[in-house]
Scaffold this motif. Sequence first.
Motif, PDB file in Angstrom:
ATOM      1  N   THR A 101      42.524  42.883  41.967  1.00 47.78           N
ATOM      2  CA  THR A 101      42.389  44.046  40.796  1.00 47.78           C
ATOM      3  C   THR A 101      43.985  44.275  40.108  1.00 47.78           C
ATOM      4  OG1 THR A 101      40.397  44.861  41.661  1.00 47.78           O
ATOM      5  CG2 THR A 101      41.609  46.188  40.025  1.00 47.78           C
ATOM      6  N   GLN A 102      44.946  44.543  41.104  1.00 48.78           N
ATOM      7  CA  GLN A 102      46.122  44.745  40.594  1.00 48.78           C
ATOM      8  C   GLN A 102      46.888  43.672  40.105  1.00 48.78           C
ATOM      9  OE1 GLN A 102      49.141  45.459  43.806  1.00 48.78           O
ATOM     10  NE2 GLN A 102      50.104  46.980  42.550  1.00 48.78           N
ATOM     11  N   GLU A 109      48.936  42.243  31.473  1.00 53.42           N
ATOM     12  CA  GLU A 109      50.151  43.004  31.032  1.00 53.42           C
ATOM     13  C   GLU A 109      51.275  41.940  30.648  1.00 53.42           C
ATOM     14  OE1 GLU A 109      51.877  46.635  32.569  1.00 53.42           O
ATOM     15  OE2 GLU A 109      49.911  47.226  33.611  1.00 53.42           O
ATOM     16  N   GLU A 120      45.151  41.148  38.670  1.00 53.72           N
ATOM     17  CA  GLU A 120      44.566  40.911  37.340  1.00 53.72           C
ATOM     18  C   GLU A 120      45.145  41.605  36.193  1.00 53.72           C
ATOM     19  OE1 GLU A 120      42.397  39.104  34.367  1.00 53.72           O
ATOM     20  OE2 GLU A 120      42.547  38.305  36.446  1.00 53.72           O
ATOM     21  N   GLU A 121      45.311  43.134  36.584  1.00 56.08           N
ATOM     22  CA  GLU A 121      46.070  44.328  35.732  1.00 56.08           C
ATOM     23  C   GLU A 121      47.549  43.403  35.221  1.00 56.08           C
ATOM     24  OE1 GLU A 121      45.859  47.877  37.580  1.00 56.08           O
ATOM     25  OE2 GLU A 121      43.767  48.071  37.418  1.00 56.08           O
TER      26      GLU A 121
END
Length: 135
Positions: free
Chosen positions: A61-62, A69, A64-65
């Motif tokens: 998840t991190q 960005e 992907e974030e």
Amino acid sequence: MAGLKPYQEKKGEEYMNPAQLEHFKLILQAWLQQLRGEMDKTVTHMQDEAANFPDPADRATQEEEFSLELRTRDRERKLIKKIEKTLKKIEEDDFGFCDSCGVEIGIRRLEARPTADLCIDCKTVAELREKQMGY
């Protein structure tokens, strides 16, 4: 944009006179400053948020974030280059006219899209051509 009011044209005013050029220069500089501020915040955020999660789902998840960005920042970097190119055109007194046919782009169109370098007709033709070519 940038807290500036729309330019009010005066009757008989020459297109792209010094007052109009200054108006667009202020818009572009404010936009540029805003984008650069966003880029600085992203770097700080990514450094602060970088954590080594033991759970693979949290790590994914991190990642992907961060990927989203970075993609956004890449688009902003391209936009910054276009803004800088447009500011250079203002300095060279070549701003506000279509690169293809040479007609006036128009104050309202430029306020909506300050980096526009084609009039609406040429842009429409270019988009149609792009669509037909499958790009």
